[in-house]
Design a protein around this motif. Structure first.
Motif, short mmCIF file in Angstrom:
data_model
loop_
_atom_site.label_atom_id
_atom_site.label_comp_id
_atom_site.label_asym_id
_atom_site.label_seq_id
_atom_site.Cartn_x
_atom_site.Cartn_y
_atom_site.Cartn_z
N GLY A 146 43.27 37.04 33.50
CA GLY A 146 43.95 37.97 34.31
C GLY A 146 44.79 37.22 35.52
N LEU A 147 45.86 37.78 36.00
CA LEU A 147 46.87 36.87 36.92
C LEU A 147 45.93 37.07 38.21
CD1 LEU A 147 50.57 38.31 36.20
CD2 LEU A 147 49.46 35.99 36.37
N MET B 286 52.72 30.60 36.33
CA MET B 286 51.31 31.46 36.28
C MET B 286 51.49 32.36 35.20
SD MET B 286 50.60 31.91 40.44
CE MET B 286 50.60 30.64 41.50
N ARG B 287 52.41 33.03 35.08
CA ARG B 287 52.51 34.15 33.92
C ARG B 287 52.49 33.31 32.48
NH1 ARG B 287 53.86 38.72 36.00
NH2 ARG B 287 55.01 38.88 37.80
N ASP B 288 52.93 32.29 32.34
CA ASP B 288 52.90 31.54 31.17
C ASP B 288 51.39 31.22 30.63
OD1 ASP B 288 55.59 31.45 30.71
OD2 ASP B 288 55.90 29.35 31.60
N VAL B 289 50.85 30.69 31.87
CA VAL B 289 49.37 30.18 31.92
C VAL B 289 48.24 31.41 31.59
CG1 VAL B 289 47.26 29.47 33.05
CG2 VAL B 289 49.54 28.21 33.18
N ALA B 290 48.50 32.70 32.30
CA ALA B 290 47.79 33.70 32.16
C ALA B 290 47.99 34.35 30.60
CB ALA B 290 48.28 34.72 32.94
N GLU B 291 48.94 33.99 29.86
CA GLU B 291 49.07 34.56 28.62
C GLU B 291 48.58 33.69 27.55
OE1 GLU B 291 52.73 35.61 25.32
OE2 GLU B 291 53.26 35.23 27.52
N ARG B 292 48.62 32.37 27.98
CA ARG B 292 48.13 31.47 26.95
C ARG B 292 46.76 31.01 27.03
NH1 ARG B 292 49.60 24.68 27.15
NH2 ARG B 292 47.94 24.00 25.71
N GLU B 293 46.05 31.50 28.21
CA GLU B 293 44.51 31.29 28.45
C GLU B 293 43.91 32.65 28.41
OE1 GLU B 293 43.33 28.35 28.67
OE2 GLU B 293 45.17 27.08 28.95
N HIS B 294 44.51 33.72 28.25
CA HIS B 294 43.80 35.21 28.07
C HIS B 294 43.13 35.41 29.35
CE1 HIS B 294 45.09 34.90 23.75
NE2 HIS B 294 44.42 33.67 23.69
N ILE C 83 45.25 33.38 39.91
CA ILE C 83 45.66 33.07 41.39
C ILE C 83 44.36 32.64 42.13
CG2 ILE C 83 46.38 34.27 43.39
CD1 ILE C 83 48.51 35.96 41.66
N ASP C 84 43.26 33.31 42.01
CA ASP C 84 42.19 32.76 42.98
C ASP C 84 41.84 31.45 42.29
OD1 ASP C 84 39.79 33.54 44.58
OD2 ASP C 84 38.88 33.08 42.51
#
Length: 431
Positions: A29-30, A19-27, A34-35
């Protein structure tokens, strides 16, 4: 706090490494990510046993991803060739790899891929069933199909295509609504043939709860295959396709209740004027689950150029909500693609995905084009090549026909509009 799958973690508010990887790549918020994962709008395929995988998300608000198919077959069984294709696909920015191997040392090849590959790996266990079980299709027992599914899950496969929507109702609907090209899905046709020869229900449908138990244990994302996808534009949007989509919508809810992530697969061949409606229909019938499309190919008459027909359809599909494009190569319908075919297919799919991202307003998509336009205005060839989807091809074109002046090309020469406007705006008087 422990969790079983990415969806289970999201429902419990746990932030995973992926999830952290995705949040950074996709700009994004976590909290928002998550939602979306918790509600099934976004899938993050990441098998627990695929330890070197990076987070890659498919679905709402995510950039459109592309999948690259490869694998060994009876007529083209070189593992070295397929590994070379895999490595080139990763180099070119492929977001996922589907191993469609159906002959020979499939387990060896699959495990080699998983040991090396940092992106999600998908398979179609049905393709592997005959070789894995060492018996003819009609002699396979229903639960033996689940053994193949489990073996792929244990190896670390991140997402698996199963044609669970092809049940007895779907078969009867197909018989009552005959099509020009029948069933063109390889896995779907095998399941259909097995059902007809044995008289049994589709085991992936009959034992779907057991499939979910396995998927949850290893965190396998289900890619609910479209056995009834149209294989020609005449069969598009017919009762067979839409009826199966309704079945897939019901299976999606059952999977989510089990904390199993889902992607839904779609067409296929389809006239361009039907694509937008089909994207909306899938999202409605399948409750907003990520949509994974093959093309769609917008015409049937371009063998050798189907990467183009698919890119046209893929751009329209992505702009209207498709989340994942399966690449199509020039060799589609003709032979197993080679390395050059694969490259052409990847570039075409990436163009389609990016065009869709611009239309969807994905953060950073249009800014990429802005940077290219700045480089063109400045006649900065190095920057243009750096921003290109495929830097090799434009660089080779320029080097093959060098101009007299570095700030021109051999198309317009000194009459280059960019060159003329730059000099005029800088106050030059002589042209």
């Amino acid at each position: 706090m422990e969790y079983t799958t990415q969806m289970d973690a999201a429902k419990k508010g746990i932030v995973t490494r992926q999830m952290r990887d995705v949040a950074e790549r996709e700009h994004i918020g976590l909290d928002q990510l998550i939602d979306l994962v918790a509600r099934g709008k976004v899938a993050i395929p990441a098998n627990r046993n695929h330890t070197n995988i990076k987070g890659c998300a498919v679905g709402e608000r995510m950039s459109t991803k592309i999948n690259v198919n490869l694998g060994i077959s009876k007529d083209a069984s070189s593992m070295d060739d397929e590994i070379a294709k895999y490595r080139k696909a990763i180099e070119m920015g492929g977001d996922a790899i589907m191993d469609l191997s159906c002959f020979g040392k499939t387990k060896t090849f699959r495990r080699k891929l998983l040991a090396e590959c940092p992106v999600p790996i998908g398979t179609v266990p049905m393709y592997d069933a005959v070789g894995f079980l060492e018996k003819g299709l009609s002699h396979i027992e229903p639960r033996e199909f689940l053994e193949v599914f489990r073996a792929h899950a244990e190896d670390g496969v991140d997402f698996m295509t199963i044609h669970a929507g092809l049940n007895r109702r779907t078969v009867e609907r197909f018989k009552a609504n005959r099509r020009l090209t029948n069933i063109v899905s390889r896995g779907g046709s095998l399941i259909f043939a097995w059902m007809i020869s044995t008289g049994n229900e589709n085991p992936f449908y009959e034992y779907f709860d057991e499939v979910l138990d396995i998927a949850e244990k290893y965190d396998v994302t289900l890619s609910l295959g479209d056995a009834m996808r149209p294989g020609c534009i005449e069969d598009a949007s017919d009762a067979c396709q839409i009826g199966e989509l309704m079945e897939l919508g019901e299976l999606t809810l059952r999977a989510w209740a089990h904390n199993v992530q889902v992607m839904v697969e779609g067409p296929g061949h389809m006239p361009i004027d039907q694509i937008a409606a089909n994207m909306l229909l899938e999202k409605r019938l399948c409750h907003g689950a990520p949509f994974y499309v093959l093309g769609p190919l917008v015409t049937d008459v371009a063998p050798g150029y189907d990467h183009i027909t698919a890119a046209i359809g893929g751009a329209v599909a992505a702009a209207n909500g498709a989340d994942f494009l399966c690449y199509v190569t020039p060799a589609e319908h003709l032979r197993l693609p080679d390395l050059h075919d694969m490259k052409e297919g990847i570039v075409a799919a990436k163009i389609a995905a990016h065009a869709g991202d611009i239309a969807k307003g994905i953060p950073g998509a249009a800014q990429w084009d802005h940077r290219m336009s700045e480089a063109r205005r400045n006649i900065d060839w190095k920057a243009m090549f750096a921003e290109a989807i495929d830097p090799e091809k434009p660089r080779a074109y320029r080097e093959s026909s060098p101009p007299e002046h570095e700030d021109t090309c051999t198309m317009c020469g000194e009459m280059c509009a960019m060159r003329t406007m730059r000099r005029a705006l800088e106050g030059e008087k002589e042209f």
